[in-house]
Design a protein around this motif. Structure first.
Motif, PDB file in Angstrom:
ATOM      1  N   LEU A   1      37.568  36.331  41.074  1.00 57.70           N
ATOM      2  CA  LEU A   1      37.528  37.545  40.372  1.00 57.70           C
ATOM      3  C   LEU A   1      36.502  38.681  41.011  1.00 57.70           C
ATOM      4  CD1 LEU A   1      38.138  36.581  36.696  1.00 57.70           C
ATOM      5  CD2 LEU A   1      39.526  38.072  38.223  1.00 57.70           C
ATOM      6  N   PRO A   2      35.350  38.290  41.146  1.00 59.30           N
ATOM      7  CA  PRO A   2      34.060  39.064  41.794  1.00 59.30           C
ATOM      8  C   PRO A   2      34.750  39.919  43.178  1.00 59.30           C
ATOM      9  CG  PRO A   2      33.047  37.250  41.232  1.00 59.30           C
ATOM     10  CD  PRO A   2      34.539  36.891  41.305  1.00 59.30           C
ATOM     11  N   TYR A   3      35.805  39.543  43.615  1.00 58.68           N
ATOM     12  CA  TYR A   3      36.373  40.123  45.222  1.00 58.68           C
ATOM     13  C   TYR A   3      37.532  40.887  44.466  1.00 58.68           C
ATOM     14  CZ  TYR A   3      33.357  36.644  47.213  1.00 58.68           C
ATOM     15  OH  TYR A   3      32.139  36.115  47.740  1.00 58.68           O
TER      16      TYR A   3
ATOM     17  N   VAL B   1      44.143  38.820  52.930  1.00 60.87           N
ATOM     18  CA  VAL B   1      44.714  38.131  53.945  1.00 60.87           C
ATOM     19  C   VAL B   1      44.237  38.945  55.174  1.00 60.87           C
ATOM     20  CG1 VAL B   1      46.666  37.182  55.223  1.00 60.87           C
ATOM     21  CG2 VAL B   1      46.363  36.872  52.770  1.00 60.87           C
ATOM     22  N   VAL B   2      44.457  40.193  55.301  1.00 60.36           N
ATOM     23  CA  VAL B   2      44.134  40.912  56.558  1.00 60.36           C
ATOM     24  C   VAL B   2      42.816  40.741  56.736  1.00 60.36           C
ATOM     25  CG1 VAL B   2      44.162  43.049  57.531  1.00 60.36           C
ATOM     26  CG2 VAL B   2      46.262  42.200  56.362  1.00 60.36           C
ATOM     27  N   PHE B   3      41.807  41.300  55.792  1.00 60.88           N
ATOM     28  CA  PHE B   3      40.440  41.232  55.728  1.00 60.88           C
ATOM     29  C   PHE B   3      39.567  39.971  55.353  1.00 60.88           C
ATOM     30  CE2 PHE B   3      41.980  45.542  55.085  1.00 60.88           C
ATOM     31  CZ  PHE B   3      41.206  46.316  56.162  1.00 60.88           C
ATOM     32  N   ALA B   4      40.121  38.925  55.343  1.00 61.25           N
ATOM     33  CA  ALA B   4      39.678  37.579  55.127  1.00 61.25           C
ATOM     34  C   ALA B   4      38.784  37.841  53.937  1.00 61.25           C
ATOM     35  CB  ALA B   4      38.974  37.067  56.401  1.00 61.25           C
ATOM     36  N   LEU B   5      39.315  38.213  52.744  1.00 60.61           N
ATOM     37  CA  LEU B   5      38.634  38.243  51.505  1.00 60.61           C
ATOM     38  C   LEU B   5      38.916  36.909  50.542  1.00 60.61           C
ATOM     39  CD1 LEU B   5      38.697  42.075  50.580  1.00 60.61           C
ATOM     40  CD2 LEU B   5      36.991  40.848  51.772  1.00 60.61           C
TER      41      LEU B   5
END
Length: 349
Positions: free
Chosen positions: A122-124, A293-297
């Protein structure tokens, strides 16, 4: 008003419970996958169990007992053409009792409590979707008023917004990634590595700035894809409202065009936009899957994607419950904003 809000909250809770219950009951139709994921030490690289048949059966029974799969699925069941009452000792009742207490079970893959996995994501995801929603709404509000006040700019800006709306989210994300996180172009922002950067022993200011730098491009990507729909709708609504008799009367009294828009036309034009905002939230949650997925979060979207690929049903049920709650609360908030935006709407008795 309090009674009406309480009734809507009760309806929201019942709807969320129904959605989560259906997902839970459907997920328990594939118990073999749960057993396989929960037995990593009893399988080889090809996925086939090793050891004697007796050892395999004993390990499988132990896993079924630990996961509660040895119990009946629901309060009633059908066997040999007859219906049986199973009492409270069933999988659904145990899950529901724990879910009310905030315990959604354990992941089949990692044995980590689902609540911990969701809270870690959740923090992301929450700042990502929330900030994108606020940026898109604020930009659409400012752009809609400017375009209504300056009609000559409407056609070129509408063309740009329509072109942006036609681009898929992953294309927008990749363009931002290649343009602003690429050493060959402009390496202004990092492309990945948020978890590694946050874990490093840094000062609070350094961790905050690192977090903001990693989140900037994902937020911008989500906001850009949400902006066209909001801005085009608000612009069309404002244009229509400015043609009404009350707007003409306000101009005849000597009010400037900007004042007519802000004090008279804006609230009426906001009504369809408020509905759009409620509908936009689940779209942003879905878009967060692509962006993460694109920014690896390591956010909710990525967590649920991996859980779906591995058929990790406890994580999926917890994610669906959380997303459904957010969706229904967004609809409730839109109803409340309707009463604020249009004084002619009265609270139900």
């Amino acid at each position: 008003m309090v009674k009406w809000i309480g009734f809507r909250m009760l309806r929201t809770a019942i709807a969320v419970w129904a959605i989560a219950s259906v997902v839970f009951l459907l997920s328990r139709q594939d118990t073999a996958r749960a057993e396989q994921l929960a037995l990593p030490d009893a399988t080889d690289l090809s996925g086939y169990a090793v050891g004697t048949p007796v050892a395999r059966q004993a390990a499988r029974e132990a896993v079924r007992q630990r996961l509660g799969l040895n119990l009946p699925l629901f309060y009633i069941s059908r066997a040999a053409g007859k219906w049986y009452w199973n009492g409270l000792q069933n999988q659904y009742h145990h899950w529901l009792r724990r879910a009310v207490q905030g315990d959604f079970g354990q992941s089949f893959r990692t044995s980590q409590p689902v609540t911990e996995a969701l809270l870690a994501a959740l923090p992301y995801s929450l700042p990502l979707t929330g900030t994108a929603l606020l940026l898109a709404a604020g930009a659409a509000l400012a752009m809609g008023q400017r375009l209504a006040a300056r009609p000559r700019w409407q056609q070129p800006v509408r063309t740009i917004l329509a072109a942006l709306q036609a681009l898929p989210l992953f294309v927008v994300a990749l363009i931002l990634l290649l343009a602003f996180a690429n050493p060959e172009m402009l390496a202004w922002f990092p492309a990945y590595g948020l978890t590694q950067s946050v874990d490093v022993e840094l000062s609070v200011w350094s961790r905050t700035s690192t977090y903001l730098m990693h989140m900037a491009l994902p937020v911008i990507a989500l906001a850009l894809t949400a902006l066209p729909e909001l801005a085009l709708q608000l612009d069309a609504a404002l244009t229509e409202e400015l043609r009404t008799d009350y707007a003409t009367t306000a101009r005849a009294k000597g009010l400037a065009e900007g004042v007519v828009i802000r004090r008279h036309a804006l609230r009426n034009a906001l009504l369809p936009t408020l509905t759009q905002l409620a509908e936009l939230l689940p779209a942003l949650v879905g878009g967060a899957v692509v962006v993460e997925v694109v920014f690896a979060l390591p956010g909710m979207g990525r967590l649920l994607t991996e859980a779906a690929a591995a058929r990790d049903y406890p994580v999926l049920v917890g994610g669906v419950l959380l997303a459904g709650t957010a969706r229904l609360l967004a609809l409730l908030l839109a109803d409340l904003l309707y009463f604020w935006a249009d004084p002619r709407i009265r609270w139900p008795s």
